[in-house]
Design an enzyme around this catalytic site. Sequence first.
Site, mmCIF file in Angstrom:
data_model
loop_
_atom_site.group_PDB
_atom_site.id
_atom_site.type_symbol
_atom_site.label_atom_id
_atom_site.label_comp_id
_atom_site.label_asym_id
_atom_site.label_seq_id
_atom_site.Cartn_x
_atom_site.Cartn_y
_atom_site.Cartn_z
ATOM 1 N N LYS A 177 0.873 -1.176 0.000
ATOM 2 C CA LYS A 177 0.000 0.000 0.000
ATOM 3 C C LYS A 177 0.912 1.228 0.000
ATOM 4 C CE LYS A 177 -2.201 3.410 2.444
ATOM 5 N NZ LYS A 177 -1.817 4.435 1.453
ATOM 6 N N GLY A 230 7.247 5.839 7.782
ATOM 7 C CA GLY A 230 6.385 7.024 7.787
ATOM 8 C C GLY A 230 6.537 7.768 9.096
ATOM 9 N N SER A 231 5.467 8.412 9.503
ATOM 10 C CA SER A 231 5.544 9.281 10.680
ATOM 11 C C SER A 231 5.493 8.475 11.978
ATOM 12 C CB SER A 231 4.383 10.266 10.648
ATOM 13 O OG SER A 231 3.168 9.546 10.726
ATOM 14 N N ASN A 232 5.980 9.096 13.047
ATOM 15 C CA ASN A 232 5.960 8.427 14.353
ATOM 16 C C ASN A 232 4.543 8.188 14.836
ATOM 17 O OD1 ASN A 232 8.801 9.491 14.301
ATOM 18 N ND2 ASN A 232 8.767 8.380 16.241
ATOM 19 N N VAL A 234 1.772 7.658 13.177
ATOM 20 C CA VAL A 234 1.136 6.516 12.501
ATOM 21 C C VAL A 234 1.852 5.217 12.865
ATOM 22 C CG1 VAL A 234 0.643 5.468 10.265
ATOM 23 C CG2 VAL A 234 0.236 7.910 10.606
ATOM 24 N N GLY A 235 3.189 5.237 12.826
ATOM 25 C CA GLY A 235 3.957 4.027 13.116
ATOM 26 C C GLY A 235 3.611 3.450 14.479
ATOM 27 N N GLU A 252 10.123 2.305 10.497
ATOM 28 C CA GLU A 252 11.134 3.340 10.292
ATOM 29 C C GLU A 252 10.411 4.672 10.312
ATOM 30 O OE1 GLU A 252 14.193 3.034 10.467
ATOM 31 O OE2 GLU A 252 14.311 0.859 10.308
ATOM 32 N N CYS A 286 14.215 11.126 5.801
ATOM 33 C CA CYS A 286 14.215 10.903 7.260
ATOM 34 C C CYS A 286 15.631 11.014 7.811
ATOM 35 C CB CYS A 286 13.541 9.594 7.633
ATOM 36 S SG CYS A 286 14.032 8.248 6.593
ATOM 37 N N GLU A 387 11.042 17.307 14.187
ATOM 38 C CA GLU A 387 11.359 17.094 12.777
ATOM 39 C C GLU A 387 10.465 17.994 11.923
ATOM 40 O OE1 GLU A 387 10.143 13.275 11.094
ATOM 41 O OE2 GLU A 387 12.054 13.195 10.036
ATOM 42 N N GLU A 466 16.362 -2.586 8.478
ATOM 43 C CA GLU A 466 16.057 -2.952 7.093
ATOM 44 C C GLU A 466 17.356 -3.126 6.324
ATOM 45 O OE1 GLU A 466 12.324 -1.307 5.383
ATOM 46 O OE2 GLU A 466 12.906 0.429 6.548
HETATM 47 P P1 ADP Z 1 4.001 10.655 5.636
HETATM 48 O O1 ADP Z 1 3.911 11.902 6.435
HETATM 49 O O2 ADP Z 1 5.369 10.318 5.171
HETATM 50 O O3 ADP Z 1 2.945 10.520 4.573
HETATM 51 P P2 ADP Z 1 2.408 8.866 7.200
HETATM 52 O O4 ADP Z 1 2.840 8.188 8.450
HETATM 53 O O5 ADP Z 1 1.275 9.823 7.264
HETATM 54 O O6 ADP Z 1 3.745 9.516 6.685
HETATM 55 O O7 ADP Z 1 2.066 7.810 6.065
HETATM 56 C C1 ADP Z 1 2.943 6.765 5.700
HETATM 57 C C2 ADP Z 1 2.123 5.654 5.080
HETATM 58 O O8 ADP Z 1 1.248 5.107 6.072
HETATM 59 C C3 ADP Z 1 1.220 6.097 3.943
HETATM 60 O O9 ADP Z 1 1.158 5.075 2.966
HETATM 61 C C4 ADP Z 1 -0.112 6.292 4.637
HETATM 62 O O10 ADP Z 1 -1.205 6.213 3.758
HETATM 63 C C5 ADP Z 1 -0.099 5.139 5.614
HETATM 64 N N1 ADP Z 1 -0.969 5.323 6.794
HETATM 65 C C6 ADP Z 1 -1.229 6.473 7.435
HETATM 66 N N2 ADP Z 1 -2.069 6.284 8.474
HETATM 67 C C7 ADP Z 1 -2.340 4.952 8.510
HETATM 68 C C8 ADP Z 1 -3.147 4.114 9.348
HETATM 69 N N3 ADP Z 1 -3.813 4.592 10.382
HETATM 70 N N4 ADP Z 1 -3.186 2.789 9.059
HETATM 71 C C9 ADP Z 1 -2.464 2.279 8.032
HETATM 72 N N5 ADP Z 1 -1.718 3.013 7.201
HETATM 73 C C10 ADP Z 1 -1.637 4.332 7.423
#
Ligand code: ADP
Length: 490
Positions: A177, A230-232, A234-235, A252, A286, A387, A466
């Site tokens: 995705k 991605g972001s902290n 969400v991660g 990451e 990052c 950041e 990774e």
């Molecule tokens: P960035 O700021 O780099 O877009 P995000 O953490 O917002 O970082 O998004 C990174 C990835 O995670 C994207 O593919 C985003 O669609 C996906 N994502 C964001 N929120 C969720 C969630 N709650 N569940 C699953 N995937 C998510």
Amino acid sequence: MAESPVYSNYINGEWVVAKSGGTFEDWNPSNTDDLIGRFAASGADDVAAAVSAAEAAFEGWRGTSPIARANVLYKASEIIAARVNEIGADLTREEGKTLKEGIGETGRAAQILRYFAGEAQQPTGEHYPSMNSQTLLYTVREPLGVCAMITPWNFPIAIPAWKIAPALAFGNTVVLKPASLTPLCAVRLVEALHEAGIPKGVVNLVTGSASDVGDPLVRDERVVAISFTGSNAVGNELKMIATERGAKVQLEMGGKNPAIVLADADLDHAVGHLVTGAMWSTGQKCTATSRAIVDRRVAEEVTERLVNRVGALVVGDPMRPETQMGPVIDAKAAERIGSDIERGRNDGAEVLVGGGRLSEDGLGKGHFVAPTLFGGVVSDSFLGQEELFGPVLGVIAVDGYEEAIAVANQVRFGLSASIFTRDLGRAMQFAREIQAGIVHVNSETPGAEPQVPFGGYKGSSSYSREQGKAAREFFTQVKTVYIDPPPGES
Ligand code: ADP
């Protein structure tokens, strides 16, 4: 205007529209009149179909010889390498980094696929002595099953490649995705795998929003491992959901990467690396340098040189060869970075270069932010701690190495770090004392090669790494086998 192309999901070896029939738009961040294409706005049904396909393909793929798996990866790498200019241009149009960087990143994706084609052919276990001399005792690494890759927009082909390649090399199947801001690069990668002959269901691509695609993917019980960049925020949320149901997770996330400049450094060299480390890819790495921690004895000189170099950067259309810095990814990012800069100013730091949006000279159609240099940054402030993920570098002056290392470590992140010095002892001390997963001496904080582990300390990662040999750790599990001869035989 020509009709913009429509791209589909890739499920079970076929390009298929979203079950809802809906699409979303992908726009060029350099020119908001340029619609790149429409992509499948998928939902839970599409995710379920992709996971089913990956699940059904798993037995066949895990049973495929690693040599045959390597051949597919190698072929895909050749396909991408042959199209490096074309895909690189797609990347630049979609993400906004310069064409040189877009082509460079695409070449990196090919290199990663090639590397993991080699890794697939490496030994998968070890033979051990046993207490019983007749026993054959060994370990093997086996694949996990269906793995989900959730990827960001800032390295839209390299990051999907460095997650997918090892997963496939070691016999897993995949649902990708990608970020909704950069789905085209994910399509290009999957096209290459398709043309390379990846069996149906082994790789699946589902595009769409975080809530409609990401969330059901993370919650699907059949997905046994999730690799996320991605972001902290969400991660950490994904980790809770995934670990609660027993899935393996690799994260990451952010960085607040320091580059220390000691008084004995080659200042010209150090400043060059500070600028490229902070500003290339519009600071949207990052591993980008965001804190220049400079010995007070040379702080004025370093700052003066930084002012000159940052002020001279050529910002503009990333397709043009003379451009050194393109736009940020979207309007939201430009607004956020603008208000973060404002906040830094209000906290008392001084804007020495840049400091806001750029809209003159034809830049008004893109999301351009001026390369920005702050002086007088205090470590314990918003600019010193958070950041910004944009073209912003802050100078923090310190009294010598001891204060420099204390400041460098005084953040909740720990991805990458640099030191510039001619003193080998100090460099070695720094390598020991810095809390970071990636350490550079006399080079910029970004810069990561695929044959070595990549990942951070503290809030930047989740302990797993990774790439390199580390990827094998994540994408496999260990089986220990004791084989004794039947009684009476030896
Ligand atoms: P960035 O700021 O780099 O877009 P995000 O953490 O917002 O970082 O998004 C990174 C990835 O995670 C994207 O593919 C985003 O669609 C996906 N994502 C964001 N929120 C969720 C969630 N709650 N569940 C699953 N995937 C998510």
